[in-house]
Design a protein around this motif. Structure first.
Motif, PDB file in Angstrom:
ATOM      1  N   GLU A 128      31.122  49.206  43.738  1.00 28.45           N
ATOM      2  CA  GLU A 128      32.267  48.294  43.771  1.00 28.45           C
ATOM      3  C   GLU A 128      32.070  47.216  42.702  1.00 28.45           C
ATOM      4  OE1 GLU A 128      35.181  48.315  45.669  1.00 28.45           O
ATOM      5  OE2 GLU A 128      34.468  50.314  46.222  1.00 28.45           O
ATOM      6  N   CYS A 129      33.162  46.781  42.122  1.00 23.54           N
ATOM      7  CA  CYS A 129      33.121  45.728  41.110  1.00 23.54           C
ATOM      8  C   CYS A 129      32.734  44.405  41.775  1.00 23.54           C
ATOM      9  CB  CYS A 129      34.485  45.602  40.436  1.00 23.54           C
ATOM     10  SG  CYS A 129      34.528  44.380  39.120  1.00 23.54           S
ATOM     11  N   THR A 130      31.819  43.702  41.155  1.00 19.32           N
ATOM     12  CA  THR A 130      31.372  42.415  41.705  1.00 19.32           C
ATOM     13  C   THR A 130      31.865  41.235  40.876  1.00 19.32           C
ATOM     14  OG1 THR A 130      29.289  42.582  40.479  1.00 19.32           O
ATOM     15  CG2 THR A 130      29.317  43.419  42.764  1.00 19.32           C
ATOM     16  N   ASP A 131      32.657  41.496  39.834  1.00 19.91           N
ATOM     17  CA  ASP A 131      33.213  40.422  39.008  1.00 19.91           C
ATOM     18  C   ASP A 131      34.500  39.929  39.670  1.00 19.91           C
ATOM     19  OD1 ASP A 131      34.671  38.883  37.156  1.00 19.91           O
ATOM     20  OD2 ASP A 131      33.911  40.026  35.449  1.00 19.91           O
ATOM     21  N   PRO A 132      34.489  38.750  40.275  1.00 21.38           N
ATOM     22  CA  PRO A 132      35.664  38.290  41.024  1.00 21.38           C
ATOM     23  C   PRO A 132      36.931  38.170  40.166  1.00 21.38           C
ATOM     24  CG  PRO A 132      33.991  36.556  40.899  1.00 21.38           C
ATOM     25  CD  PRO A 132      33.406  37.770  40.292  1.00 21.38           C
ATOM     26  N   ARG A 133      36.793  37.862  38.885  1.00 22.00           N
ATOM     27  CA  ARG A 133      37.982  37.754  38.028  1.00 22.00           C
ATOM     28  C   ARG A 133      38.650  39.106  37.849  1.00 22.00           C
ATOM     29  NH1 ARG A 133      34.592  35.086  33.541  1.00 22.00           N
ATOM     30  NH2 ARG A 133      34.047  37.237  33.736  1.00 22.00           N
ATOM     31  N   ARG A 134      37.851  40.142  37.600  1.00 25.60           N
ATOM     32  CA  ARG A 134      38.409  41.483  37.430  1.00 25.60           C
ATOM     33  C   ARG A 134      39.042  41.973  38.727  1.00 25.60           C
ATOM     34  NH1 ARG A 134      33.483  44.491  34.345  1.00 25.60           N
ATOM     35  NH2 ARG A 134      33.343  43.009  32.642  1.00 25.60           N
ATOM     36  N   VAL A 135      38.333  41.769  39.821  1.00 27.07           N
ATOM     37  CA  VAL A 135      38.844  42.215  41.123  1.00 27.07           C
ATOM     38  C   VAL A 135      40.169  41.531  41.426  1.00 27.07           C
ATOM     39  CG1 VAL A 135      38.418  42.182  43.612  1.00 27.07           C
ATOM     40  CG2 VAL A 135      36.555  42.774  42.036  1.00 27.07           C
ATOM     41  N   GLU A 136      40.239  40.229  41.257  1.00 27.10           N
ATOM     42  CA  GLU A 136      41.459  39.481  41.574  1.00 27.10           C
ATOM     43  C   GLU A 136      42.609  39.885  40.658  1.00 27.10           C
ATOM     44  OE1 GLU A 136      44.381  37.376  43.158  1.00 27.10           O
ATOM     45  OE2 GLU A 136      42.464  37.837  44.090  1.00 27.10           O
ATOM     46  N   LEU A 137      42.328  40.068  39.373  1.00 26.77           N
ATOM     47  CA  LEU A 137      43.380  40.447  38.435  1.00 26.77           C
ATOM     48  C   LEU A 137      43.990  41.793  38.826  1.00 26.77           C
ATOM     49  CD1 LEU A 137      44.936  39.832  35.796  1.00 26.77           C
ATOM     50  CD2 LEU A 137      43.135  41.098  34.594  1.00 26.77           C
ATOM     51  N   VAL A 138      43.157  42.793  39.087  1.00 28.10           N
ATOM     52  CA  VAL A 138      43.656  44.112  39.454  1.00 28.10           C
ATOM     53  C   VAL A 138      44.406  44.042  40.779  1.00 28.10           C
ATOM     54  CG1 VAL A 138      42.984  46.466  40.119  1.00 28.10           C
ATOM     55  CG2 VAL A 138      41.915  45.379  38.122  1.00 28.10           C
ATOM     56  N   ARG A 139      43.829  43.419  41.781  1.00 23.50           N
ATOM     57  CA  ARG A 139      44.489  43.355  43.098  1.00 23.50           C
ATOM     58  C   ARG A 139      45.805  42.595  43.036  1.00 23.50           C
ATOM     59  NH1 ARG A 139      39.257  42.513  47.042  1.00 23.50           N
ATOM     60  NH2 ARG A 139      38.607  44.707  46.970  1.00 23.50           N
ATOM     61  N   ALA A 140      45.847  41.498  42.298  1.00 23.64           N
ATOM     62  CA  ALA A 140      47.072  40.702  42.215  1.00 23.64           C
ATOM     63  C   ALA A 140      48.183  41.468  41.513  1.00 23.64           C
ATOM     64  CB  ALA A 140      46.794  39.387  41.487  1.00 23.64           C
ATOM     65  N   ARG A 141      47.872  42.049  40.368  1.00 19.53           N
ATOM     66  CA  ARG A 141      48.912  42.750  39.598  1.00 19.53           C
ATOM     67  C   ARG A 141      49.417  43.985  40.334  1.00 19.53           C
ATOM     68  NH1 ARG A 141      48.064  41.314  33.863  1.00 19.53           N
ATOM     69  NH2 ARG A 141      48.026  39.026  33.969  1.00 19.53           N
ATOM     70  N   VAL A 142      48.513  44.748  40.910  1.00 17.80           N
ATOM     71  CA  VAL A 142      48.930  45.949  41.643  1.00 17.80           C
ATOM     72  C   VAL A 142      49.722  45.551  42.890  1.00 17.80           C
ATOM     73  CG1 VAL A 142      48.102  47.978  42.905  1.00 17.80           C
ATOM     74  CG2 VAL A 142      47.074  47.372  40.692  1.00 17.80           C
ATOM     75  N   GLY A 143      49.278  44.523  43.589  1.00 17.61           N
ATOM     76  CA  GLY A 143      50.005  44.033  44.759  1.00 17.61           C
ATOM     77  C   GLY A 143      51.412  43.578  44.411  1.00 17.61           C
ATOM     78  N   GLU A 144      51.549  42.878  43.295  1.00 17.64           N
ATOM     79  CA  GLU A 144      52.869  42.424  42.855  1.00 17.64           C
ATOM     80  C   GLU A 144      53.770  43.607  42.488  1.00 17.64           C
ATOM     81  OE1 GLU A 144      51.812  39.801  39.668  1.00 17.64           O
ATOM     82  OE2 GLU A 144      51.221  38.192  41.036  1.00 17.64           O
ATOM     83  N   TYR A 145      53.193  44.631  41.876  1.00 17.19           N
ATOM     84  CA  TYR A 145      53.981  45.831  41.547  1.00 17.19           C
ATOM     85  C   TYR A 145      54.508  46.468  42.836  1.00 17.19           C
ATOM     86  CZ  TYR A 145      55.049  50.646  40.326  1.00 17.19           C
ATOM     87  OH  TYR A 145      55.676  51.857  40.212  1.00 17.19           O
ATOM     88  N   PHE A 146      53.623  46.669  43.820  1.00 17.48           N
ATOM     89  CA  PHE A 146      54.054  47.321  45.056  1.00 17.48           C
ATOM     90  C   PHE A 146      54.981  46.444  45.892  1.00 17.48           C
ATOM     91  CE2 PHE A 146      50.415  50.190  44.279  1.00 17.48           C
ATOM     92  CZ  PHE A 146      51.142  51.368  44.263  1.00 17.48           C
ATOM     93  N   ALA A 147      54.977  45.142  45.664  1.00 18.09           N
ATOM     94  CA  ALA A 147      55.912  44.248  46.342  1.00 18.09           C
ATOM     95  C   ALA A 147      57.271  44.241  45.646  1.00 18.09           C
ATOM     96  CB  ALA A 147      55.336  42.837  46.392  1.00 18.09           C
ATOM     97  N   GLY A 148      57.371  44.926  44.491  1.00 19.04           N
ATOM     98  CA  GLY A 148      58.622  44.959  43.750  1.00 19.04           C
ATOM     99  C   GLY A 148      58.840  43.734  42.894  1.00 19.04           C
ATOM    100  N   VAL A 149      57.805  42.909  42.723  1.00 19.65           N
ATOM    101  CA  VAL A 149      57.911  41.669  41.963  1.00 19.65           C
ATOM    102  C   VAL A 149      57.563  41.886  40.486  1.00 19.65           C
ATOM    103  CG1 VAL A 149      56.910  39.342  41.731  1.00 19.65           C
ATOM    104  CG2 VAL A 149      57.373  40.289  43.991  1.00 19.65           C
ATOM    105  N   ARG A 150      56.632  42.769  40.217  1.00 19.97           N
ATOM    106  CA  ARG A 150      56.146  43.021  38.854  1.00 19.97           C
ATOM    107  C   ARG A 150      56.588  44.415  38.425  1.00 19.97           C
ATOM    108  NH1 ARG A 150      52.474  41.375  35.244  1.00 19.97           N
ATOM    109  NH2 ARG A 150      51.884  39.565  36.485  1.00 19.97           N
ATOM    110  N   ARG A 151      57.148  44.511  37.231  1.00 18.55           N
ATOM    111  CA  ARG A 151      57.599  45.807  36.722  1.00 18.55           C
ATOM    112  C   ARG A 151      56.587  46.462  35.805  1.00 18.55           C
ATOM    113  NH1 ARG A 151      64.009  45.948  36.107  1.00 18.55           N
ATOM    114  NH2 ARG A 151      64.461  45.221  38.195  1.00 18.55           N
ATOM    115  N   GLU A 152      55.746  45.696  35.181  1.00 20.37           N
ATOM    116  CA  GLU A 152      54.686  46.224  34.322  1.00 20.37           C
ATOM    117  C   GLU A 152      53.378  45.606  34.803  1.00 20.37           C
ATOM    118  OE1 GLU A 152      55.357  48.624  32.234  1.00 20.37           O
ATOM    119  OE2 GLU A 152      57.511  48.404  32.545  1.00 20.37           O
TER     120      GLU A 152
END
Length: 182
Positions: free
Chosen positions: A42-66
């Motif tokens: 598992e990735c232990t870099d909190p910045r990378r983890v947060e960036l991926v989780r936030a962007r993917v979460g926003e996409y699945f929420a219909g908020v982010r298109r790219e």
């Protein structure tokens, strides 16, 4: 390649996604965790983890298109890389392209002697896409319908879910996504 993984919950029929990250960006993604090496650390870099989780979460929420995540292209090369880059650059949210159209658009296939071969080859390339969702192979469809999407039981249903989220397909009565995308 120093690859570590970020797991992101999703509403997809396939369940959570796994994203393989390096110092250069996301190098791999999997709808099922079945990509070779997806069981790595598992990735232990909190910045990378947060960036991926936030962007993917926003996409699945219909908020982010790219997703706008940095991409590490090291797991693709040659004509496959050309086709993947063409897909990413030319087929945006809410749009689709057929396998044959993507073959022609990419410029990789110059021998028209065997009709259908470029389209089938692009289908195989989409099946081997190391970066699904980031490089939206779900937007590539057959000339006569959805086409395939991985060999697992949830493949076509996952593709259908993503295309519904993006407004390409109308929601069904059992739609489990955002009530209003974008």
């Amino acid at each position: 390649m120093d690859l570590s993984w970020v797991t992101v919950p999703t509403p997809l029929p396939s369940g959570p996604m796994r994203f393989g990250v390096t110092a250069r960006g996301v190098a791999s993604a999997s709808y099922t965790g079945s990509y070779p090496g997806a069981a790595g650390p598992e990735c232990t870099d909190p910045r990378r983890v947060e960036l991926v989780r936030a962007r993917v979460g926003e996409y699945f929420a219909g908020v982010r298109r790219e997703l706008e995540l940095p991409i590490d292209w090291s797991l693709a090369g040659g004509p496959h890389l050309v086709v993947l880059r063409c897909l990413l650059a030319t087929v945006g949210w809410g749009r689709t392209v057929t396998y044959g159209e993507l073959a022609a658009r990419s410029g990789v296939f110059t021998d028209p002697s065997e009709p259908g071969v470029p389209a089938r080859t692009v289908g195989q390339m989409m099946g081997a896409n190391p970066l699904p969702l980031l490089v939206p192979c779900h937007r590539v469809v057959a000339a006569d319908g959805l086409g395939g999407f991985g060999g697992a039981w949830h493949g076509v249903e996952t593709k259908r879910w993503l295309l519904t989220l993006e407004g390409v397909l109308p929601p069904t009565l059992d739609w489990s996504g955002p009530t209003e995308a974008g």
